[in-house]
Design an enzyme around this catalytic site. Structure first.
Site, mmCIF file in Angstrom:
data_model
loop_
_atom_site.group_PDB
_atom_site.id
_atom_site.type_symbol
_atom_site.label_atom_id
_atom_site.label_comp_id
_atom_site.label_asym_id
_atom_site.label_seq_id
_atom_site.Cartn_x
_atom_site.Cartn_y
_atom_site.Cartn_z
ATOM 1 N N ASN A 1 0.645 -0.979 0.019
ATOM 2 C CA ASN A 1 0.157 -0.144 -0.388
ATOM 3 C C ASN A 1 0.471 1.263 0.293
ATOM 4 O OD1 ASN A 1 -2.877 1.470 0.665
ATOM 5 N ND2 ASN A 1 -1.579 1.895 1.655
ATOM 6 N N GLU A 2 0.393 1.963 -1.405
ATOM 7 C CA GLU A 2 1.054 3.153 -1.357
ATOM 8 C C GLU A 2 3.297 3.569 -0.778
ATOM 9 O OE1 GLU A 2 -2.452 6.552 0.293
ATOM 10 O OE2 GLU A 2 -0.798 5.446 1.438
ATOM 11 N N GLU B 1 -7.866 4.863 -3.588
ATOM 12 C CA GLU B 1 -8.603 5.782 -2.849
ATOM 13 C C GLU B 1 -9.306 7.314 -3.084
ATOM 14 O OE1 GLU B 1 -5.706 5.765 0.311
ATOM 15 O OE2 GLU B 1 -5.046 3.953 0.884
ATOM 16 N N GLU C 1 -6.001 7.402 11.877
ATOM 17 C CA GLU C 1 -7.187 8.324 11.467
ATOM 18 C C GLU C 1 -8.440 7.391 11.502
ATOM 19 O OE1 GLU C 1 -4.836 7.647 7.197
ATOM 20 O OE2 GLU C 1 -5.756 5.516 8.322
ATOM 21 N N LYS C 2 -9.499 8.105 12.965
ATOM 22 C CA LYS C 2 -10.326 8.379 13.545
ATOM 23 C C LYS C 2 -11.158 9.224 12.620
ATOM 24 C CE LYS C 2 -9.414 9.481 18.388
ATOM 25 N NZ LYS C 2 -7.580 9.281 17.463
ATOM 26 N N PHE C 3 -9.890 10.333 12.890
ATOM 27 C CA PHE C 3 -11.128 11.433 12.098
ATOM 28 C C PHE C 3 -10.612 11.183 10.364
ATOM 29 C CE2 PHE C 3 -9.618 12.644 16.714
ATOM 30 C CZ PHE C 3 -10.960 13.008 17.117
ATOM 31 N N HIS C 4 -10.462 10.262 9.999
ATOM 32 C CA HIS C 4 -10.193 10.755 8.365
ATOM 33 C C HIS C 4 -12.328 9.813 8.126
ATOM 34 C CE1 HIS C 4 -9.077 9.325 4.422
ATOM 35 N NE2 HIS C 4 -8.198 10.010 4.641
#
Length: 660
Positions: free
Chosen positions: A153-154, A306, A354-357
């Site tokens: 990934n990336e 993505e 990343e809970k705010f993504h």
């Protein structure tokens, strides 16, 4: 025959995103599948960050949970893009095997606790990565839900470690053969840097002063190649076990660490992650640039792996997408060749970095605006699927881009740090985009015979093959437009005599390039001439034109008064400055028109984008006020099911997909 995206899509636009069921209790999985079906989701990506769950201890395997998820998805008609989890090794690996951890430029070890914490040159890491990939492919290669492999990934890890240095020396030996050849290529006579033993060469770690620019250039080439080796090793495993299942890995847009031209040639499907800032007035143009580049790398349909359904979490201030923008930007990707529209991620996380993504299902859940918009988009993509898959975009303009030229030009001791290659590339693409001229991208050594106009925003370093390719394009009757700082150096970053390759000087009608005159951040160069008045930014040059060159614009005032700012010889144009946006747009639009290249539609309202894909016309409104778009004739709008004649009304962030 090598499989491709069509083998995964099966006549549909893939719609879905990264799914991380291991973050949730199993009872949530059934709720997820219900919501996926309601939204028209037909594909999810599994396992990207699951290594610690799949291999909780060295050599152990826990596949039971993944078996259940794969079966559940298949029972509900949802395909799986199965990832190898190798971008984020488990903590036990770094703890037991410190050699798997990357080292920074100043010699610090990067530890676990984040992601991408692996050394691409570590034999231990590669051994573990191969083993988990082998077992995943063996277990799930025959599973009916499997549609596509997603490797890692990336890929974005730089490594200055001792094991990377050892691999770097081996790579250099393969490139140069002898130390004499390396010393010549690197110009080590400067600053007493001559090497007499391969063991003396290290990765270009932090130095007292400027590092050798060609050593840094080769280190960037090496890093791209080492990451590509990691990708290819895993790809070859899954290809051997599942030869009819296509393989991809996701690029980051215009990231400097991968030569994506080389990488794309090694993929069955080219995919990219795309996150324009919703507050950026040029966010749509940034999206168009990345989409054009990815389509060109794929040489056909590609995968948007993505995007964000709402805000991200890594900017200083993370703004949500206004109502309708997620739909608009998704349709823009389809217009420019995407046969897959996917997100990170399906359900917004409650814990972790990343809970705010955002997710397709936000913290607001089923009643949230984000999910409701996802449901609408899913229905529209389903309606479009039969009309767009296997259709292609044909363009008459190519923008040339090359990672080697970017890397070489980004050295520490360059004439101006105000000149940033990606910004220059964006400026030229913006001018074409705002002129409603759709473009491909190409490598400077690619076959350019299909294009009427070739645009070179900036290619500091060019091989002889690339230069001959540009000359051949003009000899065939094509038009060439080049920006400043092009053809300055060869592939070893050796400045060519005269400060620009002599063949290019002859091509553009330049007799002597006396000096580069970079401009300060706010400094402007006044220009005037047959093209009219405009102001140049970033750069200017002291050029003496040849007898056969025509000055289309000259500097006005200052040291360069009367000297060429824009020079033309036949069909070859050279811009020694970067005109302000309106001027660059007008100049390129005029050159394109002279070459017989017209916009998709004439007289488009501001902020309306028109793109043709096959026989479909996509109209995309990037503004907030309602506009009327003239479209002569009668058309069927696939999004509304209505027939429109001679005009289409688009509301805020509105879109139409018209079929004759």
């Amino acid at each position: 025959m090598t499989p491709g995206l069509q083998d995964a899509t099966r006549g549909r636009i893939l719609f879905g995103g990264d799914y991380n069921p291991e973050q949730w209790p199993e009872e949530t999985w059934h709720e997820d599948v219900r919501l996926m079906r309601a939204a028209g989701v037909n594909s999810v990506t599994l396992g990207v960050f699951s290594w610690a769950r799949l291999e909780p201890r060295p050599g152990e395997r826990d596949f039971g949970w993944l078996d259940r998820v794969m079966d559940l998805l298949h029972e509900n008609g949802i395909g799986v893009v199965l990832a190898t989890p190798t971008s984020s090794p488990p903590p036990w690996m770094g703890h037991l095997h410190p050699d798997t951890l990357p080292v920074t430029e100043d010699g610090r070890t990067e530890h676990w606790g984040g992601r991408q914490h692996f050394s691409h040159s570590s034999a231990t890491y590669r051994r573990y990565a191969a083993a988990i990939t082998e077992d995943l492919a063996t277990r799930y290669g025959g599973h009916p839900a499997l549609t596509l492999w997603h490797i890692n990934n990336e890929y974005c890890t730089y490594d200055w470690s001792d094991q990377a240095a050892a691999r770097f020396r081996t790579w250099l030996q393969g490139r140069y053969g002898t130390l004499d050849a390396l010393n010549s290529a690197w110009g080590t006579a400067f600053w007493s840097q001559g090497y007499v033993d391969w063991a003396e060469i290290h990765t270009p770690r932090q130095a007292h002063y400027m590092k050798n620019p060609t050593q840094v250039l080769d280190f960037k080439r090496f890093t791209s190649d080492m990451l590509l080796e990691c990708y290819a090793a895993e790809r070859d495993i899954v290809r051997r076990i599942t030869p009819h299942t296509p393989v991809t890995t996701n690029f980051m847009p215009l990231w400097s660490g991968q030569d994506a031209w080389r990488w794309a040639a090694e993929e069955d499907v080219v995919s990219v992650d795309l996150y324009p800032d919703p507050r950026d007035p040029l966010g749509a143009q940034q999206g168009a640039l990345v989409q054009d580049m990815t389509r060109s790398q794929a040489r056909g349909p590609w995968m948007l792996m993505e995007q964000a359904a709402g805000p991200v979490n890594w900017r200083g201030v993370n703004h949500p997408k206004p109502r309708g923008l997620n739909r608009l930007w998704s349709l823009q990707a389809v217009a420019r060749g995407a046969d897959a529209v996917c997100y990170f991620q399906w359900r917004q996380s409650r814990q972790g970095a990343e809970k705010f993504h955002s997710g397709m299902v936000s913290h607001a859940g089923e009643e949230g605006r984000t999910y409701r918009e996802v449901v609408q988009l899913g229905a529209e993509l389903t309606a479009l699927s039969a009309h767009v898959t296997d259709s292609h975009t044909v363009n008459d303009i190519a923008v040339l881009h090359d990672w080697d030229a970017w890397w070489a030009g980004a050295q520490e001791g360059r004439p101006s740090h105000e000149v940033d290659y990606p910004d220059v590339l964006r400026a030229w693409h913006r001018a074409l985009w705002e002129a409603h001229l759709t473009t491909d991208f190409a490598h400077p050594e690619h076959d350019l015979t299909a294009y009427r106009v070739v645009v070179v925003p900036q290619l500091y370093a060019l091989t002889d093959t690339a230069i001959e390719n540009l000359l051949a394009h003009v000899r065939r009757g094509g038009t060439l437009v080049s920006g400043f700082l092009t053809g300055v150096a060869d592939e070893d970053d050796r400045v060519r005599p005269g400060g620009m390759d002599a063949r290019l000087r002859e091509l553009f009608g330049i007799r002597v390039l006396h000096e580069w005159w970079p401009l300060d951040a706010e400094e402007l160069a006044e220009c005037d001439g047959p093209l009219g008045g405009f102001r140049g930014t970033l750069w200017s040059e002291e050029i003496e034109k040849g007898a056969d060159g025509t000055t289309e614009a000259a500097y006005k005032g200052g040291e360069l008064d009367g000297l060429p700012a824009v020079l033309r010889k036949g069909r070859a144009w050279y811009l020694s400055t970067l005109p302000e946006p309106d001027a660059l747009r007008g100049l390129l639009a005029g050159i394109a028109a002279d070459a017989g290249v017209r916009p998709v539609l004439d007289a488009l309202p501001d902020r309306v984008e028109a793109v043709r894909r096959g026989d479909l016309l996509f109209l995309l409104h990037h503004g907030r006020e309602s506009v009327t778009v003239p479209v002569p004739g009668t058309h069927h709008d696939l999004l509304t099911g209505r027939t429109v004649t001679d005009e289409v009304v688009l509301g805020r962030h509105g879109a139409a997909v018209l079929r004759p």
